[in-house]
Write a protein that holds these residues in place. Structure first.
Motif, PDB file in Angstrom:
ATOM      1  N   GLU A 182       0.815  -1.216   0.000  1.00 22.30           N
ATOM      2  CA  GLU A 182       0.000   0.000   0.000  1.00 22.30           C
ATOM      3  C   GLU A 182       0.845   1.260   0.000  1.00 22.30           C
ATOM      4  O   GLU A 182       0.301   2.364  -0.009  1.00 22.30           O
ATOM      5  CB  GLU A 182      -0.916   0.011   1.233  1.00 22.30           C
ATOM      6  N   THR A 183       2.183   1.131   0.022  1.00 23.78           N
ATOM      7  CA  THR A 183       3.021   2.336   0.063  1.00 23.78           C
ATOM      8  C   THR A 183       3.577   2.705  -1.307  1.00 23.78           C
ATOM      9  O   THR A 183       4.312   3.684  -1.423  1.00 23.78           O
ATOM     10  CB  THR A 183       4.190   2.185   1.063  1.00 23.78           C
ATOM     11  N   SER A 184       3.253   1.944  -2.349  1.00 25.53           N
ATOM     12  CA  SER A 184       3.711   2.278  -3.699  1.00 25.53           C
ATOM     13  C   SER A 184       3.175   3.639  -4.133  1.00 25.53           C
ATOM     14  O   SER A 184       2.012   3.952  -3.900  1.00 25.53           O
ATOM     15  CB  SER A 184       3.256   1.207  -4.695  1.00 25.53           C
ATOM     16  N   ALA A 185       4.030   4.419  -4.784  1.00 24.05           N
ATOM     17  CA  ALA A 185       3.587   5.717  -5.295  1.00 24.05           C
ATOM     18  C   ALA A 185       2.682   5.557  -6.514  1.00 24.05           C
ATOM     19  O   ALA A 185       2.055   6.531  -6.950  1.00 24.05           O
ATOM     20  CB  ALA A 185       4.801   6.561  -5.669  1.00 24.05           C
ATOM     21  N   PHE A 186       2.592   4.348  -7.053  1.00 30.58           N
ATOM     22  CA  PHE A 186       1.835   4.110  -8.282  1.00 30.58           C
ATOM     23  C   PHE A 186       0.599   3.245  -8.052  1.00 30.58           C
ATOM     24  O   PHE A 186       0.134   2.556  -8.956  1.00 30.58           O
ATOM     25  CB  PHE A 186       2.763   3.498  -9.333  1.00 30.58           C
ATOM     26  N   GLY A 187       0.085   3.294  -6.829  1.00 29.47           N
ATOM     27  CA  GLY A 187      -1.160   2.603  -6.519  1.00 29.47           C
ATOM     28  C   GLY A 187      -0.959   1.250  -5.886  1.00 29.47           C
ATOM     29  O   GLY A 187       0.084   0.607  -6.048  1.00 29.47           O
ATOM     30  N   ASN A 188      -1.969   0.824  -5.145  1.00 30.01           N
ATOM     31  CA  ASN A 188      -1.910  -0.463  -4.451  1.00 30.01           C
ATOM     32  C   ASN A 188      -1.924  -1.623  -5.434  1.00 30.01           C
ATOM     33  O   ASN A 188      -2.634  -1.593  -6.439  1.00 30.01           O
ATOM     34  CB  ASN A 188      -3.122  -0.630  -3.515  1.00 30.01           C
ATOM     35  N   VAL A 189      -1.176  -2.666  -5.112  1.00 25.64           N
ATOM     36  CA  VAL A 189      -1.353  -3.950  -5.800  1.00 25.64           C
ATOM     37  C   VAL A 189      -2.528  -4.654  -5.126  1.00 25.64           C
ATOM     38  O   VAL A 189      -2.678  -4.607  -3.904  1.00 25.64           O
ATOM     39  CB  VAL A 189      -0.094  -4.827  -5.695  1.00 25.64           C
ATOM     40  N   ILE A 190      -3.357  -5.298  -5.921  1.00 25.10           N
ATOM     41  CA  ILE A 190      -4.509  -6.029  -5.390  1.00 25.10           C
ATOM     42  C   ILE A 190      -4.212  -7.526  -5.453  1.00 25.10           C
ATOM     43  O   ILE A 190      -3.732  -8.027  -6.467  1.00 25.10           O
ATOM     44  CB  ILE A 190      -5.788  -5.739  -6.214  1.00 25.10           C
ATOM     45  N   SER A 191      -4.508  -8.239  -4.392  1.00 25.98           N
ATOM     46  CA  SER A 191      -4.368  -9.690  -4.415  1.00 25.98           C
ATOM     47  C   SER A 191      -5.429 -10.297  -5.326  1.00 25.98           C
ATOM     48  O   SER A 191      -6.574  -9.827  -5.354  1.00 25.98           O
ATOM     49  CB  SER A 191      -4.542 -10.260  -3.006  1.00 25.98           C
ATOM     50  N   PRO A 192      -5.072 -11.350  -6.074  1.00 29.74           N
ATOM     51  CA  PRO A 192      -6.108 -12.017  -6.877  1.00 29.74           C
ATOM     52  C   PRO A 192      -7.095 -12.820  -6.025  1.00 29.74           C
ATOM     53  O   PRO A 192      -8.146 -13.218  -6.512  1.00 29.74           O
ATOM     54  CB  PRO A 192      -5.297 -12.936  -7.794  1.00 29.74           C
ATOM     55  N   TRP A 193      -6.760 -13.032  -4.753  1.00 30.11           N
ATOM     56  CA  TRP A 193      -7.627 -13.813  -3.870  1.00 30.11           C
ATOM     57  C   TRP A 193      -8.785 -12.963  -3.359  1.00 30.11           C
ATOM     58  O   TRP A 193      -8.673 -11.752  -3.202  1.00 30.11           O
ATOM     59  CB  TRP A 193      -6.837 -14.362  -2.686  1.00 30.11           C
ATOM     60  N   ARG A 194      -9.902 -13.627  -3.082  1.00 30.67           N
ATOM     61  CA  ARG A 194     -11.066 -13.022  -2.445  1.00 30.67           C
ATOM     62  C   ARG A 194     -11.528 -13.946  -1.329  1.00 30.67           C
ATOM     63  O   ARG A 194     -11.375 -15.160  -1.405  1.00 30.67           O
ATOM     64  CB  ARG A 194     -12.218 -12.853  -3.452  1.00 30.67           C
TER      65      ARG A 194
END
Length: 494
Positions: free
Chosen positions: A134-146
């Motif tokens: 969540e600290t990336s300057a280019f947006g959060n990575v989202i997990s493929p899991w739900r």
């Protein structure tokens, strides 16, 4: 026929060698998957031409009857911490936006020399500082899991190598590089239901890898299974005269030495890792792991690592201290962002550039590091933390008199929702409670998926080994993998 993008490193390598399919078919399949998965935000830069060129070279070599390179036909993802010649490298920070290295990191060069191709540069926590991407300057990575209980909240893929874990779990690449300073390979591997190994400090060169904490940073592979990690680690490792901390030792044949038979091995269970308020599911998985290792022929012994409780506070003094020194080079003068307010002097430019270029978590750690290194506080904090680090390493040395390897959980929970812990830095730092001690001691450690929690999310088990015993760690990981039979995968929603 199995989709080519469902294959791992070993299966792709062997299939290309046998002529079952072409390397170009493999590369095109993964390139298509990457282009369709923008919603995950796993890639910062896509490099399909690099992957296709490597694939075409592999196909041409096979057609000519030449011996193929170890990773011929295998396209991978590259964490954006590794400098790649001619390809933008930012460490997911605005302060390096627009920076294109004119040189290749040793790790990436080793992989290209082994025949691998690059699908792109993977998103990450800024300067590898974070446990949730969540600290990336280019947006959060989202997990493929739900979550299977109906919750659709986007989940953290772990960090800092969250782009790597998300991309592998979503079948965007068969494997990827990661870096691990305090758990940044192992924790995201656990969250995403994949495998990842941090080798002994010094196995992989740090040259050309953007530094966070130089005495802790170590590159390693992330992949779907233990064998694939072994294959990639062989290609990544090796002595490098450009890195003073690089180990001048031959690289073992880890893949050839793989065996899930643990007869004669003693596995230690550190009693201090049974932390307060540990979720029942984590404790149950740990016991299941113990039973699996017994079934593989190992003897289980209890050991004590009495200074474990001091590992996290010591780490969060040492790592920020080293970061504050390493990140002082980003000043807006030579490369990357330059913020020069009208009429500003040199000091004003430094301040403005760093204020705009560094994210909040990076600034927090720089300030902590600068504080603990300052006159009047150096001995009270940094010197004391360094002494604690020595005691933690001694705990491990004493434990090796009783056992060959250690088994612990990888993380204190499964993946949490994005935003759930970002307001509380301490809660976020606690994600590293099981991974930090082995990092402080420079030991090899690996996470393998062990099962799912009640919400259908992956949980990982961690194996920690003696210095230079990557083979023992991989073998114990294989024994767990064979017995866990983990085949769950994220259902595509992206």
């Amino acid at each position: 026929m199995t989709e080519l993008t469902d294959l791992g490193v070993a299966a792709i390598r062997d299939g290309v060698r046998a002529g079952t399919f072409s390397a170009r078919e493999v590369a095109e399949g993964f390139i298509a998957n990457v282009s369709k998965a923008k919603a995950l935000n796993a890639f910062l830069v896509e490099t399909p031409n690099h992957a296709l060129a490597a694939a075409d070279a592999a196909d041409a070599a096979r057609a000519a009857g030449e011996t193929l390179k170890p990773l011929a036909g295998v396209p991978i993802g590259m964490k954006d911490l590794f400098c790649t010649k001619g390809v933008p490298t930012t460490a997911a920070s605005l302060i390096l936006e627009g920076f294109t290295p004119q040189y290749e990191s040793t790790v990436s060069a080793n992989l290209w020399d082994a025949g691998a191709g690059m699908l792109g540069k993977l998103n990450m926590d800024q300067f590898a500082m974070g446990s949730s991407n969540e600290t990336s300057a280019f947006g959060n990575v989202i997990s493929p899991w739900r979550r299977s209980d109906g919750g659709n909240a986007p989940l953290a893929p772990g960090g800092s190598s969250g782009g790597s874990s998300s991309a592998i779990a979503a079948r965007l690449c068969p494997a990827a590089t990661g870096t691990d300073t305090g758990g940044s390979i192992r924790q995201p591997a656990a969250f995403a239901g994949i495998s990842g190994i941090k080798p002994t400090y010094g196995r992989c060169s740090r040259w050309g890898t953007i530094a966070f904490a130089s005495s802790l940073d170590q590159a390693g592979p992330m992949a779907r299974d233990v064998r694939d990690c072994a294959i990639l680690l062989e290609a990544m490792s090796g002595f490098d005269s450009k890195d003073a901390t690089s180990l001048d030792l031959p690289v073992p044949a880890w893949e050839a030495g793989l065996s899930g038979d643990l007869k004669g091995k003693r596995i230690g269970i550190p009693k201090e890792y049974r932390v307060d308020n540990m979720p029942a599911e984590i404790d149950a998985l740990w016991q299941q792991g113990i039973d699996w290792l017994k079934d593989a022929g190992a003897e289980i012994v209890e050991v004590s690592l009495p200074h474990t409780k001091y590992a996290l506070p010591a780490y969060y003094i040492i790592a920020p201290a080293e970061a504050s020194s390493n990140l002082a080079r980003y000043d807006g003068v030579r490369y990357g962002l330059r913020d020069l307010p009208e009429g500003a002097g040199l000091q004003d430019m430094y301040a403005a550039t760093r204020a705009d270029g560094f994210g909040d978590e990076v600034k927090r750690r720089i300030m902590i590091g600068t504080y603990v290194l300052s006159a009047g506080f150096y001995d009270a904090y940094f010197t004391q933390a360094s002494k604690v680090r020595t005691l933690i390493a001694r705990d491990f040395e004493q434990a090796w008199a009783k056992c060959d390897l250690l088994l612990t959980p990888t993380a204190p929970s499964s993946a949490f929702a994005l935003g759930e812990k970002s307001a509380d830095p301490i809660a976020m730092y606690l994600n590293d409670v099981f991974t930090v001690p082995s990092s402080l001691a420079g030991l090899p450690a690996m996470s393998v998926p062990g099962g799912l929690d009640g919400a259908g999310l992956p949980l990982g088990l961690q194996i920690i080994g003696k210095p230079l015993d990557e083979q023992g760690v991989l073998n114990a990981g294989l024994a767990l993998e064979e017995r866990a039979g983990f085949t769950a995968r994220a259902e595509a929603w992206w």
